[in-house]
Design a protein around this motif. Structure first.
Motif, PDB file in Angstrom:
ATOM      1  N   GLU A  75       0.831  -1.206   0.000  1.00  0.00           N
ATOM      2  CA  GLU A  75       0.000   0.000   0.000  1.00  0.00           C
ATOM      3  C   GLU A  75       0.867   1.258   0.000  1.00  0.00           C
ATOM      4  OE1 GLU A  75      -3.670  -2.254   2.315  1.00  0.00           O
ATOM      5  OE2 GLU A  75      -2.486  -0.774   3.415  1.00  0.00           O
ATOM      6  N   MET A  76       1.959   1.225   0.743  1.00  0.00           N
ATOM      7  CA  MET A  76       2.872   2.363   0.772  1.00  0.00           C
ATOM      8  C   MET A  76       3.496   2.586  -0.608  1.00  0.00           C
ATOM      9  SD  MET A  76       6.128   2.913   3.252  1.00  0.00           S
ATOM     10  CE  MET A  76       6.703   4.550   3.634  1.00  0.00           C
ATOM     11  N   GLY A  77       3.891   1.514  -1.261  1.00  0.00           N
ATOM     12  CA  GLY A  77       4.459   1.626  -2.605  1.00  0.00           C
ATOM     13  C   GLY A  77       3.458   2.242  -3.570  1.00  0.00           C
ATOM     14  N   HIS A  78       2.213   1.808  -3.496  1.00  0.00           N
ATOM     15  CA  HIS A  78       1.171   2.372  -4.351  1.00  0.00           C
ATOM     16  C   HIS A  78       0.983   3.862  -4.043  1.00  0.00           C
ATOM     17  CE1 HIS A  78      -2.422   2.240  -6.913  1.00  0.00           C
ATOM     18  NE2 HIS A  78      -2.811   3.223  -6.118  1.00  0.00           N
ATOM     19  N   ALA A  79       0.969   4.210  -2.770  1.00  0.00           N
ATOM     20  CA  ALA A  79       0.771   5.600  -2.356  1.00  0.00           C
ATOM     21  C   ALA A  79       1.907   6.487  -2.867  1.00  0.00           C
ATOM     22  CB  ALA A  79       0.665   5.679  -0.830  1.00  0.00           C
ATOM     23  N   ILE A  80       3.140   6.016  -2.753  1.00  0.00           N
ATOM     24  CA  ILE A  80       4.285   6.797  -3.228  1.00  0.00           C
ATOM     25  C   ILE A  80       4.221   6.962  -4.744  1.00  0.00           C
ATOM     26  CG2 ILE A  80       6.809   6.767  -3.504  1.00  0.00           C
ATOM     27  CD1 ILE A  80       6.916   5.545  -0.644  1.00  0.00           C
ATOM     28  N   THR A  81       3.835   5.909  -5.448  1.00  0.00           N
ATOM     29  CA  THR A  81       3.693   5.995  -6.903  1.00  0.00           C
ATOM     30  C   THR A  81       2.617   7.011  -7.281  1.00  0.00           C
ATOM     31  OG1 THR A  81       4.441   3.718  -7.184  1.00  0.00           O
ATOM     32  CG2 THR A  81       3.169   4.669  -8.992  1.00  0.00           C
ATOM     33  N   ALA A  82       1.477   6.977  -6.598  1.00  0.00           N
ATOM     34  CA  ALA A  82       0.400   7.936  -6.880  1.00  0.00           C
ATOM     35  C   ALA A  82       0.856   9.356  -6.569  1.00  0.00           C
ATOM     36  CB  ALA A  82      -0.850   7.580  -6.067  1.00  0.00           C
ATOM     37  N   PHE A  83       1.597   9.530  -5.495  1.00  0.00           N
ATOM     38  CA  PHE A  83       2.147  10.826  -5.116  1.00  0.00           C
ATOM     39  C   PHE A  83       3.049  11.367  -6.226  1.00  0.00           C
ATOM     40  CE2 PHE A  83       5.992  12.707  -3.034  1.00  0.00           C
ATOM     41  CZ  PHE A  83       5.446  13.895  -2.604  1.00  0.00           C
ATOM     42  N   LYS A  84       3.932  10.523  -6.743  1.00  0.00           N
ATOM     43  CA  LYS A  84       4.882  10.949  -7.773  1.00  0.00           C
ATOM     44  C   LYS A  84       4.214  11.158  -9.130  1.00  0.00           C
ATOM     45  CE  LYS A  84       9.013   8.970  -5.681  1.00  0.00           C
ATOM     46  NZ  LYS A  84      10.054   7.947  -5.789  1.00  0.00           N
ATOM     47  N   ARG A  85       3.265  10.297  -9.480  1.00  0.00           N
ATOM     48  CA  ARG A  85       2.664  10.348 -10.818  1.00  0.00           C
ATOM     49  C   ARG A  85       1.491  11.309 -10.937  1.00  0.00           C
ATOM     50  NH1 ARG A  85       2.707   4.015 -12.559  1.00  0.00           N
ATOM     51  NH2 ARG A  85       4.945   3.907 -12.945  1.00  0.00           N
ATOM     52  N   THR A  86       0.673  11.385  -9.888  1.00  0.00           N
ATOM     53  CA  THR A  86      -0.577  12.153 -10.015  1.00  0.00           C
ATOM     54  C   THR A  86      -0.662  13.335  -9.064  1.00  0.00           C
ATOM     55  OG1 THR A  86      -1.835  10.889  -8.366  1.00  0.00           O
ATOM     56  CG2 THR A  86      -1.782   9.999 -10.618  1.00  0.00           C
ATOM     57  N   GLY A  87       0.323  13.461  -8.177  1.00  0.00           N
ATOM     58  CA  GLY A  87       0.257  14.542  -7.201  1.00  0.00           C
ATOM     59  C   GLY A  87      -0.684  14.251  -6.046  1.00  0.00           C
ATOM     60  N   ILE A 107      10.804  11.409   1.676  1.00  0.00           N
ATOM     61  CA  ILE A 107       9.460  11.974   1.810  1.00  0.00           C
ATOM     62  C   ILE A 107       9.282  12.445   3.254  1.00  0.00           C
ATOM     63  CG2 ILE A 107       6.990  11.493   1.692  1.00  0.00           C
ATOM     64  CD1 ILE A 107       7.746   9.365  -0.465  1.00  0.00           C
ATOM     65  N   ARG A 108       8.865  13.673   3.410  1.00  0.00           N
ATOM     66  CA  ARG A 108       8.678  14.241   4.745  1.00  0.00           C
ATOM     67  C   ARG A 108       7.526  13.525   5.447  1.00  0.00           C
ATOM     68  NH1 ARG A 108       8.887  19.944   7.106  1.00  0.00           N
ATOM     69  NH2 ARG A 108       8.812  19.316   9.269  1.00  0.00           N
ATOM     70  N   TYR A 109       7.700  13.206   6.684  1.00  0.00           N
ATOM     71  CA  TYR A 109       6.663  12.529   7.450  1.00  0.00           C
ATOM     72  C   TYR A 109       6.347  13.319   8.707  1.00  0.00           C
ATOM     73  CZ  TYR A 109      10.793  10.868   9.912  1.00  0.00           C
ATOM     74  OH  TYR A 109      11.969  10.814  10.599  1.00  0.00           O
ATOM     75  N   LEU A 110       5.208  13.004   9.285  1.00  0.00           N
ATOM     76  CA  LEU A 110       4.766  13.621  10.529  1.00  0.00           C
ATOM     77  C   LEU A 110       5.167  12.710  11.686  1.00  0.00           C
ATOM     78  CD1 LEU A 110       3.053  15.677  12.160  1.00  0.00           C
ATOM     79  CD2 LEU A 110       1.057  14.252  11.610  1.00  0.00           C
ATOM     80  N   ASP A 111       6.012  13.204  12.578  1.00  0.00           N
ATOM     81  CA  ASP A 111       6.385  12.428  13.765  1.00  0.00           C
ATOM     82  C   ASP A 111       5.309  12.666  14.815  1.00  0.00           C
ATOM     83  OD1 ASP A 111       7.375  11.223  16.018  1.00  0.00           O
ATOM     84  OD2 ASP A 111       9.367  12.109  15.864  1.00  0.00           O
ATOM     85  N   ALA A 112       4.427  11.685  14.958  1.00  0.00           N
ATOM     86  CA  ALA A 112       3.284  11.809  15.859  1.00  0.00           C
ATOM     87  C   ALA A 112       3.433  10.945  17.098  1.00  0.00           C
ATOM     88  CB  ALA A 112       2.015  11.435  15.105  1.00  0.00           C
TER      89      ALA A 112
END
Length: 132
Positions: A75-87, A107-112
């Motif tokens: 799921e993370m791989g898909h999310a990163i791909t969507a982020f890079k390809r579609t914004g 990729i910047r993350y939120l340290d929660a």
């Protein structure tokens, strides 16, 4: 699911931490999808694939169990791909101290790790609102 839907990925071993965050997202009227929404009799792989394809926002609740999960990494791989390809909006959230996978380090993350569920949800909403 619509184009403004939020796909939330987390390890089920982290349900105790994820559920309060999900409750707070719901209180903010954010439309999110998790795999608990799969109905009995549905083909779960196809349903997850459809949800991933339709999402415009990806929230990754990261922990050691998340990183150890083959499905979470998919799921993370898909999310990163969507982020890079579609914004698509990508929001990695560290909910337990974890070594971020190499392919996601830029990729910047939120340290929660020391934030309340309400503060995490509010921060997610702010990020989504800024991204639209």
């Amino acid at each position: 699911m619509n184009s403004n839907s939020i796909f939330v990925s987390f390890s089920h071993k982290d349900s105790e931490l994820a559920k309060p965050i999900l409750n707070e997202l719901g209180a903010l009227k954010l439309n999110y999808w998790i795999d608990d929404h799969i109905e009995p009799g549905e083909a779960w792989v196809d349903t997850i694939e459809d949800a991933l394809s339709e999402a415009s926002v990806f929230v990754l609740l990261m922990s050691p169990d998340f990183v150890a999960s083959e499905w979470s990494m998919y799921e993370m791989g898909h999310a990163i791909t969507a982020f890079k390809r579609t914004g698509a909006i990508l929001i990695p959230v560290i909910i337990k101290d974890v070594a971020v996978p190499k392919f996601a380090k830029n990729i910047r993350y939120l340290d929660a790790t020391s934030m309340s569920a309400r503060d995490i949800a509010n921060e997610i909403k702010l990020i989504i609102d800024r991204g639209r």
